[in-house]
Design an enzyme around this catalytic site. Structure first.
Site, short mmCIF file in Angstrom:
data_model
loop_
_atom_site.label_atom_id
_atom_site.label_comp_id
_atom_site.label_asym_id
_atom_site.label_seq_id
_atom_site.Cartn_x
_atom_site.Cartn_y
_atom_site.Cartn_z
N LYS A 121 0.85 -1.20 0.00
CA LYS A 121 0.00 0.00 0.00
C LYS A 121 0.88 1.25 0.00
CE LYS A 121 -4.70 -0.53 1.31
NZ LYS A 121 -5.80 -0.22 2.19
N LYS A 200 -4.34 -13.12 -12.48
CA LYS A 200 -4.78 -13.86 -11.30
C LYS A 200 -6.21 -13.41 -10.94
CE LYS A 200 -3.94 -14.26 -6.41
NZ LYS A 200 -3.70 -13.56 -5.20
N LYS A 203 -10.67 -10.02 -6.54
CA LYS A 203 -11.76 -9.03 -6.57
C LYS A 203 -11.21 -7.64 -6.93
CE LYS A 203 -11.87 -8.72 -1.54
NZ LYS A 203 -11.02 -9.92 -1.36
P1 ADP Z 1 -8.64 -11.22 -3.53
O1 ADP Z 1 -7.35 -11.28 -4.33
O2 ADP Z 1 -9.82 -11.44 -4.36
O3 ADP Z 1 -8.72 -9.97 -2.68
P2 ADP Z 1 -8.09 -12.50 -1.02
O4 ADP Z 1 -6.76 -11.86 -0.94
O5 ADP Z 1 -9.18 -12.05 -0.11
O6 ADP Z 1 -8.60 -12.43 -2.55
O7 ADP Z 1 -7.91 -14.08 -0.93
C1 ADP Z 1 -8.15 -14.88 0.19
C2 ADP Z 1 -7.38 -16.17 -0.03
O8 ADP Z 1 -7.84 -16.82 -1.23
C3 ADP Z 1 -5.90 -15.90 -0.22
O9 ADP Z 1 -5.22 -16.18 0.97
C4 ADP Z 1 -5.46 -16.87 -1.30
O10 ADP Z 1 -4.88 -17.99 -0.71
C5 ADP Z 1 -6.73 -17.32 -1.98
N1 ADP Z 1 -6.79 -16.81 -3.36
C6 ADP Z 1 -7.30 -15.64 -3.77
N2 ADP Z 1 -7.24 -15.49 -5.10
C7 ADP Z 1 -6.67 -16.62 -5.57
C8 ADP Z 1 -6.35 -17.11 -6.88
N3 ADP Z 1 -6.62 -16.39 -7.97
N4 ADP Z 1 -5.77 -18.32 -7.00
C9 ADP Z 1 -5.52 -19.06 -5.88
N5 ADP Z 1 -5.81 -18.67 -4.63
C10 ADP Z 1 -6.38 -17.47 -4.46
#
Ligand code: ADP
Ligand code: TRP
Length: 340
Positions: A121, A200, A203
């Site tokens: 950040k 990847k 959200k």
């Molecule tokens: P986002 O990237 O949507 O904000 P988060 O960071 O909240 O997702 O993700 C929560 C958990 O889900 C992470 O700890 C990670 O292990 C898993 N995760 C999120 N996106 C992926 C992805 N594209 N592929 C594999 N695992 C993922």
């Protein structure tokens, strides 16, 4: 008795948390949630919805409340068994926030400055608050409060487990063997789920397929997945195609193999693959969808599950907090009686 004693093999206690910052997408499910759920039978297990962590990003109370409830419904629908594992909301266990302070007093600033959530950040010029800065300490308290031995996480969270081990080690060094040192259990890092644009799935990139998304909406998203523009006759390597990667997650094995053969042979269109993906996705999550609908319609059921989970969690966290208070010279006895 030191909890990390080598006299007997330590009991397996699994703990993991997930932030309710949006609806769960396939990346969350295949990359994290599915593996967490698979571990629920490995020993005593605790799973929580990290609403205190989410407060650093979700600033609308009604939305946070809805996301927490949705996360609980989603997790149970996806197979988390509340009889087996304690499922609860992080903020329902106030012992954890008290423990956070105790840990904060042994946390070097430099350690937190190196943590990537804050560093990222900062490098993007976004103002960080102390909540984000101290996020890994709250996460450490989450883990230590339950004497967790195994913490299944994605790769992005491994650094935080190292911080947790560091803080627990320092505290133990100063005050005696209070905390159990956890180990990260890296969930299959090969399963990096691609999003509808090939990056990847996240959200933050607005490229997600959500687990419980309305089916017509999901179909639209799938039909718009970015593909390359190679001629249809050319054989294609399924290994470097994101559409195939998504299909592989939800298709039964024989169909996955048949699709791989089709790629290798060539002479087909991406439209066909997308249609197959729409069907396979609907089938894959169909039972979970029905379970979720039934659970959501059962008034008060999910709240009762979360309440029972919190009671179990507070019992454990209360005992650990009492141990920590006692060790560092805070407790005059009343700490040990803390329970739900
Ligand atoms: P986002 O990237 O949507 O904000 P988060 O960071 O909240 O997702 O993700 C929560 C958990 O889900 C992470 O700890 C990670 O292990 C898993 N995760 C999120 N996106 C992926 C992805 N594209 N592929 C594999 N695992 C993922
Ligand atoms: N920080 C984790 C994430 O964003 C969620 C989390 C909070 C967690 N506390 C935890 C995960 C304790 C494991 C253990 O994904």
């Amino acid at each position: 008795m030191p909890p990390d004693s080598t006299a007997a093999p330590a009991p397996v206690r699994v703990l993991s948390g997930i932030q309710p910052t949006g609806r769960f997408h396939w990346g969350n499910y295949f990359g994290a949630i599915r593996q967490y759920i698979d571990l629920q039978a490995a020993g005593e297990s605790f799973y929580f919805i990290a609403d205190l962590h989410a407060l650093t990003t979700v600033r609308e109370p009604a939305r946070l409340r809805a996301l927490v409830r949705d996360a609980a419904l989603d997790l149970v629908a996806l197979g988390l068994d509340p009889e087996q594992a304690a499922l609860f909301v992080q903020s329902d266990v106030p012992e954890v926030t008290e423990l956070t302070w105790l840990l904060m007093t042994v946390t070097p600033m430099g350690l937190l400055e190196r943590c990537h959530a804050y560093k990222d950040k900062k490098s993007r010029g976004i103002a960080a608050d102390a909540g984000l800065f101290t996020y890994p300490v709250l996460m450490s308290a989450d883990i230590l409060a339950y004497d967790a031995t195994v913490v299944p996480v994605g790769e992005d969270q491994v650094q935080h487990i190292e911080v947790c081990r560091d803080l627990a080690g320092t505290f133990n060094h100063l005050y005696g063997e209070v905390f159990t040192l956890p180990k990260p259990r890296l969930v299959d890092s090969g399963a990096r789920v691609p999003g509808t644009d090939g990056q990847k799935m996240s959200k933050s990139y607005d490229n997600t397929l959500d687990v419980f998304e309305d089916l017509p909406a999901q179909k639209k998203k799938i039909m718009r997945i970015t593909t390359d523009s190679r001629p249809l006759e050319d054989p294609k390597d399924p290994a470097d195609d994101q559409l195939f990667a998504l299909y592989s997650l939800v298709a039964p094995e024989p169909e996955r193999q048949a699709m791989a053969a089709l790629y290798q042979r060539g002479g087909f269109g991406y439209g066909e693959v997308k249609k197959a993906l729409v069907t396979a996705a609907a089938d894959y999550f169909s039972a979970a969808r029905s379970r979720r609908a039934a659970l959501a319609a059962d008034a008060g059921r999910i709240e009762a599950i979360l309440e029972a989970g919190a009671a179990r969690a507070r019992q454990k966290a209360g005992a650990v907090l009492a141990r920590a208070r006692q060790a560092c010279g805070l407790s005059r006895g009343y700490g040990s009686g803390r329970q739900a």
